[in-house]
Enzyme design. Sequence first.
Site, PDB file in Angstrom:
ATOM      1  N   GLU A  83       0.831  -1.532  -0.046  1.00  0.00           N
ATOM      2  CA  GLU A  83      -0.019  -0.083  -0.110  1.00  0.00           C
ATOM      3  C   GLU A  83       0.820   1.253   0.049  1.00  0.00           C
ATOM      4  O   GLU A  83       1.983   1.243   0.067  1.00  0.00           O
ATOM      5  CB  GLU A  83      -0.969  -0.022   1.235  1.00  0.00           C
TER       6      GLU A  83
ATOM      7  N   GLU B 162      -1.156  -9.397  -6.707  1.00  0.00           N
ATOM      8  CA  GLU B 162      -1.061  -9.810  -7.936  1.00  0.00           C
ATOM      9  C   GLU B 162      -0.185  -8.992  -8.863  1.00  0.00           C
ATOM     10  O   GLU B 162       0.399  -9.656  -9.875  1.00  0.00           O
ATOM     11  CB  GLU B 162      -2.400  -9.808  -8.821  1.00  0.00           C
TER      12      GLU B 162
HETATM   13  N1  THU Z   1      -6.037  -6.393  -2.534  1.00  0.00           N
HETATM   14  C1  THU Z   1      -5.026  -7.268  -3.223  1.00  0.00           C
HETATM   15  O1  THU Z   1      -3.860  -7.309  -3.005  1.00  0.00           O
HETATM   16  N2  THU Z   1      -5.380  -8.080  -4.439  1.00  0.00           N
HETATM   17  C2  THU Z   1      -6.882  -8.247  -4.695  1.00  0.00           C
HETATM   18  O2  THU Z   1      -7.194  -8.709  -5.679  1.00  0.00           O
HETATM   19  C3  THU Z   1      -7.598  -7.481  -3.890  1.00  0.00           C
HETATM   20  C4  THU Z   1      -7.277  -6.344  -2.948  1.00  0.00           C
HETATM   21  C5  THU Z   1      -5.290  -5.559  -1.787  1.00  0.00           C
HETATM   22  C6  THU Z   1      -5.392  -4.047  -2.267  1.00  0.00           C
HETATM   23  C7  THU Z   1      -5.395  -3.347  -0.690  1.00  0.00           C
HETATM   24  O3  THU Z   1      -4.027  -3.349  -0.318  1.00  0.00           O
HETATM   25  C8  THU Z   1      -6.086  -4.471   0.379  1.00  0.00           C
HETATM   26  O4  THU Z   1      -6.057  -5.571  -0.492  1.00  0.00           O
HETATM   27  C9  THU Z   1      -7.772  -4.017   0.379  1.00  0.00           C
HETATM   28  O5  THU Z   1      -8.264  -3.556  -0.653  1.00  0.00           O
END
Ligand code: THU
Length: 134
Positions: free
Chosen positions: A50, A61
């Site tokens: 993040e 991903e």
């Molecule tokens: N997130 C992922 O890493 N992959 C996904 O397919 C769905 C969401 C992460 C993004 C963010 O850091 C957290 O999950 C909450 O949305």
Amino acid sequence: MTQVPDEPWARLLDAAREVARRAYAPYSRFQVGAAALVDDGRLVVGCNVENAAYGVTLCAECGLVSALHAGGGGRLTHFVCVDGSDRVIMPCGRCRQLLSEHGGPDLLVLARSGVTPMSQVLPDAFGPDSLGPG
Ligand code: THU
């Protein structure tokens, strides 16, 4: 979860759960770990990263696809992602598109309901062929 064969899913789940622990998710506190097999037998992983500018966040991903190419490329054949409680989650819409580009319709995705081909996870996907002549 629906019964799934141990091979190769147990190994992928272990890898996804381990890498989820390394996620950088101080804002959502939602850790994600992703793991996939490549058609040459490699295993690639990624975790979410993040950013204080929230929209800049990299999904797990994204890291996985970067690792795919950094490690020599190839096609993804099997994919799973989990949250910080070790539960299987589905890739977000953007990441379905990302995974589709690098695994195509036959990429197998482990969902809570069982093993599902990308052709069902992202039906009628836009892809490289869509750019060709009409
Ligand atoms: N997130 C992922 O890493 N992959 C996904 O397919 C769905 C969401 C992460 C993004 C963010 O850091 C957290 O999950 C909450 O949305």
